[in-house]
Write an enzyme that holds these catalytic residues in place. Structure first.
Site, PDB file in Angstrom:
ATOM      1  N   HIS A  58      -9.551   1.903  -0.356  1.00  0.00           N
ATOM      2  CA  HIS A  58      -8.112   1.677  -0.314  1.00  0.00           C
ATOM      3  C   HIS A  58      -7.635   1.112  -1.654  1.00  0.00           C
ATOM      4  O   HIS A  58      -7.771  -0.080  -1.925  1.00  0.00           O
ATOM      5  CB  HIS A  58      -7.777   0.717   0.827  1.00  0.00           C
ATOM      6  N   CYS A  81       0.809  -1.220   0.000  1.00  0.00           N
ATOM      7  CA  CYS A  81       0.000   0.000   0.000  1.00  0.00           C
ATOM      8  C   CYS A  81       0.837   1.262   0.000  1.00  0.00           C
ATOM      9  O   CYS A  81       0.295   2.366  -0.016  1.00  0.00           O
ATOM     10  CB  CYS A  81      -0.935  -0.034   1.193  1.00  0.00           C
ATOM     11  N   LYS A 130      -9.694   8.092   1.990  1.00  0.00           N
ATOM     12  CA  LYS A 130     -10.155   6.711   1.756  1.00  0.00           C
ATOM     13  C   LYS A 130     -11.618   6.554   2.157  1.00  0.00           C
ATOM     14  O   LYS A 130     -12.271   5.598   1.757  1.00  0.00           O
ATOM     15  CB  LYS A 130      -9.292   5.722   2.546  1.00  0.00           C
ATOM     16  N   GLU A 136      -1.488   5.238  13.561  1.00  0.00           N
ATOM     17  CA  GLU A 136      -1.136   6.432  12.783  1.00  0.00           C
ATOM     18  C   GLU A 136      -1.425   7.706  13.583  1.00  0.00           C
ATOM     19  O   GLU A 136      -0.670   8.676  13.507  1.00  0.00           O
ATOM     20  CB  GLU A 136      -1.909   6.425  11.457  1.00  0.00           C
ATOM     21  N   HIS A 185      -2.849   8.088   5.951  1.00  0.00           N
ATOM     22  CA  HIS A 185      -3.086   6.801   5.288  1.00  0.00           C
ATOM     23  C   HIS A 185      -4.488   6.314   5.676  1.00  0.00           C
ATOM     24  O   HIS A 185      -5.222   5.820   4.840  1.00  0.00           O
ATOM     25  CB  HIS A 185      -2.002   5.817   5.729  1.00  0.00           C
ATOM     26  N   PHE A 215       2.105  -3.151   4.040  1.00  0.00           N
ATOM     27  CA  PHE A 215       2.482  -4.438   4.644  1.00  0.00           C
ATOM     28  C   PHE A 215       3.950  -4.705   4.312  1.00  0.00           C
ATOM     29  O   PHE A 215       4.379  -4.527   3.169  1.00  0.00           O
ATOM     30  CB  PHE A 215       1.624  -5.573   4.081  1.00  0.00           C
TER      31      PHE A 215
END
Lengths: 79, 417
Positions: free
Chosen positions: B342, B164, B337, B316, B305, B401
């Site tokens: 996403h 991502c 988002k 975050e 994010h 990830f």
């Protein structure tokens, strides 16, 4: 459907060309835009449709639409 | 450090909230959701049945039948978005040497649909029936290669693959390329087409996707909200043209924003879970600010994010507090988002595009679905409604990830600077 028409349909769908461009003397690479990857998949299409095996050696000789027609006729395929 | 500065001079997008930049911007600002019931594939077998889908995308019409047949959907989306962005930039071979134009495009999963279809053929009919186009269509670097063919861009060219964070890494690497003088112009961003059985099923198995709003898709992506239950998987492409400032000014280009700093770090903690306290993300944020020469008090807005997973949003939030200290409470933080979902390897570019437009337009897009902030989520997330504000400095974070963290610092462009 005639053998020629069946081959034309395969070439039209594989190479995204117009039917009228697929003439007997048309070169698959130079006139119809096939690259080496297209040629591999085109041979697979012909093998699947006509239920035969095309060796690499034979495949390399099939440079024009007419040569494909003659090759298949030589294998006893008429339509 | 190089004295070269980098600006955004072209944008292109195909996304769940629009297939033009103006449409996507208007929907992000209005908080119009692009999340729908999954229909690219049969949703029934999956625990999560919602997705962000690109609507009315006809690759045959946009790219021609041959390009449509020979490219995976992720490459098709990138090609279409790149064409838009290039046209928007006004660049041509007359205004820039093709050898000075590079392309870096990220993708998280690449040609997954192609992989699945050809794997089926191989399992059913044997490996001799794998298409000769399988490898070129499947590999994650083909979007970069194909876009270069389309634009005749002969400079540095590669793909970034960091889940991502892929497209944020692409943009960071493109900024580096311009600063180091390897190129004058970089066509960059990301593309993703993950609405396939293996990707949707795989993320479902990870318990990463939202499963609690299958009957109300528009509510499913709810970053920082108490009732968030996972991210909403989405497809799309966003391509950004970056250009060296003096080159852009010399040709009178329209400039959306300056990309003034980049930060990159790794958690080195766990394959998928973020480091506790947002430690890795905080370091990327500080690094981007240092690179941009921004003080904590300069920051007006953080485009987060904000995935809508339990772990991301709290970590975050902590990262922003660690990086900005008490100033974190004074700034706006939002996750777009909430509208576009996403977009995995395309999401960083999408958010950096929206952040550029926020700076240019003096309008901060909201976290459109936020109703009740979750425990520990105590910043100003610009809930529901966009906010007018003459912001000068903004940050956009992307986390992938693998523990990858990227932060991009952007500054409002002023003609006289």
């Amino acid at each position: 459907m005639s053998l020629e028409n069946r081959i034309t349909d395969i070439i039209v769908s594989r190479l995204n060309v117009k039917k009228e461009e697929v003439t007997n003397s048309a070169s698959l690479k130079d006139d119809l835009g096939a690259d080496s990857l297209d040629m591999v998949d085109l041979m697979m299409d012909l093998e699947d449709t006509f239920n035969l095996k095309i060796s690499d050696e034979d495949g390399n000789k099939l440079q024009t639409v007419g040569s494909v027609v003659e090759f298949l006729k030589g294998k006893g395929i008429e339509a | 450090m190089s004295d070269k500065r980098v600006v955004v001079t072209g944008l292109g997008v195909f996304s769940p909230i629009g297939n033009t930049v103006s449409e996507a911007w208007e929907n992000a600002v209005a908080g119009n959701s692009g999340i729908v019931r999954l229909s690219m594939i049969d949703p029934e077998p999956f625990t999560s049945q919602v997705a962000g889908q690109v609507k009315d995308f006809d690759p045959v019409e946009l790219l021609g039948p041959r390009n449509a047949r020979r490219n995976d959907r992720y490459t098709q989306l990138a090609m279409a978005a790149a064409e838009q962005a290039w046209a928007d930039s006004g660049l041509s071979e007359a205004s820039v040497d093709p050898e000075r134009v590079g392309v870096i495009i990220g993708s998280g999963v690449g040609g997954m649909d192609t992989f699945e279809k050809q794997h089926n053929i191989a399992m059913n009919r044997g490996p001799g029936r794998i298409s000769s186009l399988f490898v070129p269509m499947m590999i994650s670097n083909m979007a970069a290669g194909q876009v270069a063919i389309d634009l005749n861009a002969k400079g540095p060219n590669f793909a970034t693959v960091t889940a991502c964070a892929s497209s944020s890494h692409a943009i960071a690497s493109s900024v580096d390329a311009i600063r180091l003088g390897r190129a004058e112009v970089m066509v960059t961003g990301g593309s993703e087409a993950p609405l396939t059985m293996m990707s949707v099923g795989g993320f479902c198995s990870m318990k990463a996707l939202c499963t609690t709003f299958n009957d109300q898709p528009w509510k499913a992506s709810r970053p920082f909200d108490r009732d968030r239950s996972g991210f909403v998987i989405a497809e799309g492409a966003c391509i950004i043209v970056l250009e060296e400032l003096s080159h852009a000014e010399a040709r009178g280009a329209h400039i959306f924003a300056e990309i003034s700093g980049i930060g990159m770090s790794c958690d080195a903690h766990h394959i998928t879970a973020p480091a506790p306290g947002g430690e890795g993300c905080a370091r990327a944020i500080r690094m981007a600010m240092d690179d941009a020469g921004m003080a904590v008090s300069d920051i007006d807005y953080v485009n987060a994010h904000g995935t809508s997973t339990q772990l991301n949003d709290i970590n975050e939030t902590d990262a922003i507090k660690v990086a900005l200290g008490n100033h974190a409470k004074k700034i706006m933080v939002s996750s777009t988002k909430s509208t576009h979902g996403h977009m995995l390897g395309a999401t960083g570019a999408m958010e950096i595009m929206l952040t550029s437009l926020a700076l240019k337009n003096g309008l901060v897009p909201p976290t459109s679905t936020l109703e009740n902030p979750g425990e520990g989520c105590d910043l100003d997330y610009v809930p529901k409604t966009a906010r007018e504000a003459d912001i000068q400095c903004a940050l956009s974070s992307s986390l992938g990830f693998g523990g990858h963290n990227v932060c991009i610092a952007l500054r409002k462009y002023k003609g006289d600077s």
